[in-house]
Design an enzyme around this catalytic site. Structure first.
Site, mmCIF file in Angstrom:
data_model
loop_
_atom_site.group_PDB
_atom_site.id
_atom_site.type_symbol
_atom_site.label_atom_id
_atom_site.label_comp_id
_atom_site.label_asym_id
_atom_site.label_seq_id
_atom_site.Cartn_x
_atom_site.Cartn_y
_atom_site.Cartn_z
ATOM 1 C CB SER A 1 33.699 34.422 39.766
ATOM 2 O OG SER A 1 34.275 35.598 40.265
ATOM 3 C CE1 TYR B 1 28.578 36.636 40.426
ATOM 4 C CE2 TYR B 1 30.651 37.185 41.527
ATOM 5 C CZ TYR B 1 29.963 36.782 40.403
ATOM 6 O OH TYR B 1 30.658 36.502 39.258
ATOM 7 C CE LYS C 1 28.903 33.200 38.794
ATOM 8 N NZ LYS C 1 28.199 32.675 37.606
HETATM 9 C C1 UD1 Z 1 34.358 42.510 41.331
HETATM 10 C C2 UD1 Z 1 33.706 41.655 42.361
HETATM 11 C C3 UD1 Z 1 33.910 40.204 41.987
HETATM 12 C C4 UD1 Z 1 33.349 39.937 40.597
HETATM 13 C C5 UD1 Z 1 33.987 40.881 39.602
HETATM 14 C C6 UD1 Z 1 33.302 40.771 38.255
HETATM 15 C C7 UD1 Z 1 33.735 42.919 44.466
HETATM 16 C C8 UD1 Z 1 34.312 43.028 45.834
HETATM 17 N N1 UD1 Z 1 34.245 41.945 43.680
HETATM 18 O O1 UD1 Z 1 35.753 42.246 41.331
HETATM 19 O O2 UD1 Z 1 33.269 39.385 42.937
HETATM 20 O O3 UD1 Z 1 33.606 38.607 40.213
HETATM 21 O O4 UD1 Z 1 33.831 42.233 40.039
HETATM 22 O O5 UD1 Z 1 34.039 41.463 37.290
HETATM 23 O O6 UD1 Z 1 32.862 43.682 44.096
HETATM 24 N N2 UD1 Z 1 37.537 50.403 41.711
HETATM 25 C C9 UD1 Z 1 37.649 51.756 41.945
HETATM 26 N N3 UD1 Z 1 36.610 52.565 41.608
HETATM 27 C C10 UD1 Z 1 35.449 52.102 41.057
HETATM 28 C C11 UD1 Z 1 35.337 50.708 40.805
HETATM 29 C C12 UD1 Z 1 36.403 49.893 41.156
HETATM 30 O O7 UD1 Z 1 38.678 52.227 42.436
HETATM 31 O O8 UD1 Z 1 34.529 52.902 40.794
HETATM 32 C C13 UD1 Z 1 38.681 49.518 42.029
HETATM 33 C C14 UD1 Z 1 38.378 48.442 43.047
HETATM 34 O O9 UD1 Z 1 38.579 48.913 44.363
HETATM 35 C C15 UD1 Z 1 39.365 47.347 42.634
HETATM 36 C C16 UD1 Z 1 39.482 47.524 41.124
HETATM 37 O O10 UD1 Z 1 39.039 48.860 40.848
HETATM 38 O O11 UD1 Z 1 40.628 47.593 43.197
HETATM 39 C C17 UD1 Z 1 38.621 46.549 40.334
HETATM 40 O O12 UD1 Z 1 37.280 46.602 40.814
HETATM 41 P P1 UD1 Z 1 36.092 45.847 40.067
HETATM 42 O O13 UD1 Z 1 36.116 46.189 38.637
HETATM 43 O O14 UD1 Z 1 34.833 46.123 40.833
HETATM 44 O O15 UD1 Z 1 36.483 44.308 40.174
HETATM 45 P P2 UD1 Z 1 36.796 43.407 41.466
HETATM 46 O O16 UD1 Z 1 36.541 44.124 42.721
HETATM 47 O O17 UD1 Z 1 38.144 42.811 41.276
#
Ligand code: UD1
Length: 337
Positions: free
Chosen positions: A124, A148, A152
């Protein structure tokens, strides 16, 4: 060539299974369905018209791995199995370390015992430290902020050491960025068992009415519109990356890491707007506080994968949001219906 997929019923694994079957591979899946459904495998069979073996069990069970490898003449392993919820890993770190590390060790021991030499590992972008310059290359500094991510990171190290001690091993570490979307048929896709943590499933569930509104986690990041930027890639592109990695493993030895991303970052609001435009649905959202641990931006330099694996993401943001919605619309409650 016969490939064993641990965690074979999961989101990325089932898309990879389709790519493998379409490329002439034989396959065996091993899954305990703790966070997946056998229905996904039934649909892969229906979609491809191809047969493959299905074993129910735990990837921590070395004896079961050995038996499966011998029974099905397995030539290579893709190790997908593992717990993956970041939040849960903070609350239950030992569950994560035990499961994710034990299964990696069991897979390597089973390889040693049976003479299987090729391994592809689901790693990841979570292995990279938060203070790196973007884009991230494979040699960017690595450090994690949750258990997590550490599982990895540690699995990568265990695999690297095992490859050093067993010079015939050929191991490929695939560092996934943000996989989204679904197979264009809409028959398989991501099916979170709980409230989704990740952005795309949350958007899809909001569009279908399961969630009232999306909360955008922070709008004061140093990005073009203030919301977090990530490297989203279509799960079918990611699936093809595994086929390329197997081809690479077959003609190399040692251990090599690759970023699998598009190299392009999109913000949360870019994703929401693209989803609305392509699919003609409104996504109600509110701006909320930042989520702890989130970065301003995170995207890959995918040039090593292009150069050495011959892999490059082909599908753009329109296909990602179209196929994600197609899956959700046809399966509002995932595989549960
Ligand atoms: C997350 C995990 C990462 C994992 C990956 C798997 C965290 C901090 N990181 O990555 O370790 O490998 O998922 O796919 O959890 N967002 C919103 N609203 C939401 C959900 C997300 O605004 O309800 C935003 C987040 O702040 C971020 C972006 O969307 O900026 C992507 O979020 P997400 O899909 O959770 O992925 P990562 O955080 O990049």
């Amino acid at each position: 060539m016969s490939i064993l997929l641990t965690g074979g019923a999961g989101y990325i694994a089932t898309h990879t299974l389709i790519s493998l079957l379409e490329n002439g591979y034989e396959a065996v899946t091993l899954d305990d369905y703790d966070n997946s459904s056998p229905e996904a495998l039934r649909r892969v069979r229906q979609l491809t018209g191809k047969e493959f073996a299905v074993i129910e069990g735990d990837a921590q069970d070395r004896e079961l791995l050995v038996r499966t490898i011998l029974d099905y003449n397995v030539d290579g392993i893709i190790h997908f199995a593992g717990h993956k919820a970041v939040g849960e890993s903070v609350a239950k770190p030992l569950k994560y370390y035990r499961n994710n590390l034990t299964s990696t060790i069991a897979v390597l021991e089973a390889m040693q015992q049976t003479g299987v030499r090729d391994l592809i590992f689901s790693s990841s972008a979570a292995v990279y430290a938060g203070d790196n310059q973007m884009p991230l290359t494979e040699s960017s500094r690595r450090e994690c902020i949750n258990p997590y991510g550490w599982t990895k990171y540690m699995s990568e190290q265990i695999i690297r050491d095992a490859a050093k001690a067993n010079p015939e091993f050929s191991c490929v570490l695939l560092r996934y960025f943000n996989p989204v979307g679904a197979h264009p048929s809409g028959m398989i896709g991501e099916d979170p068992s709980d409230v989704p943590n990740n952005l795309m499933p949350y958007i899809c569930q909001t569009a279908v009415g399961l969630r009232e509104r999306l909360t955008v986690f922070g709008s004061d990041y140093r990005t073009h519109d203030g919301t977090g930027v990530r490297d989203y890639l279509h799960v079918c592109d990611l699936a093809d990356g595994h086929v390329k990695a197997l081809e690479y493993a077959a003609s190399h030895s040692g251990c090599e890491a690759f970023n699998l991303g598009t190299g392009t970052g999109y913000s949360v609001l870019d994703m929401v707007k693209a989803f609305e435009k392509v699919n003609g649905v409104k996504i109600p959202y509110v701006i909320g506080p930042r989520r702890p641990g989130d970065l301003d931006e995170c995207y890959a330099d995918p040039s090593k994968a292009e150069k050495l694996l011959g892999w490059k993401a082909k599908r753009g943001i329109e296909e990602m949001v179209r196929d994600g919605w197609n899956w959700q619309k046809k399966n509002p409650r995932g595989y549960r219906e």
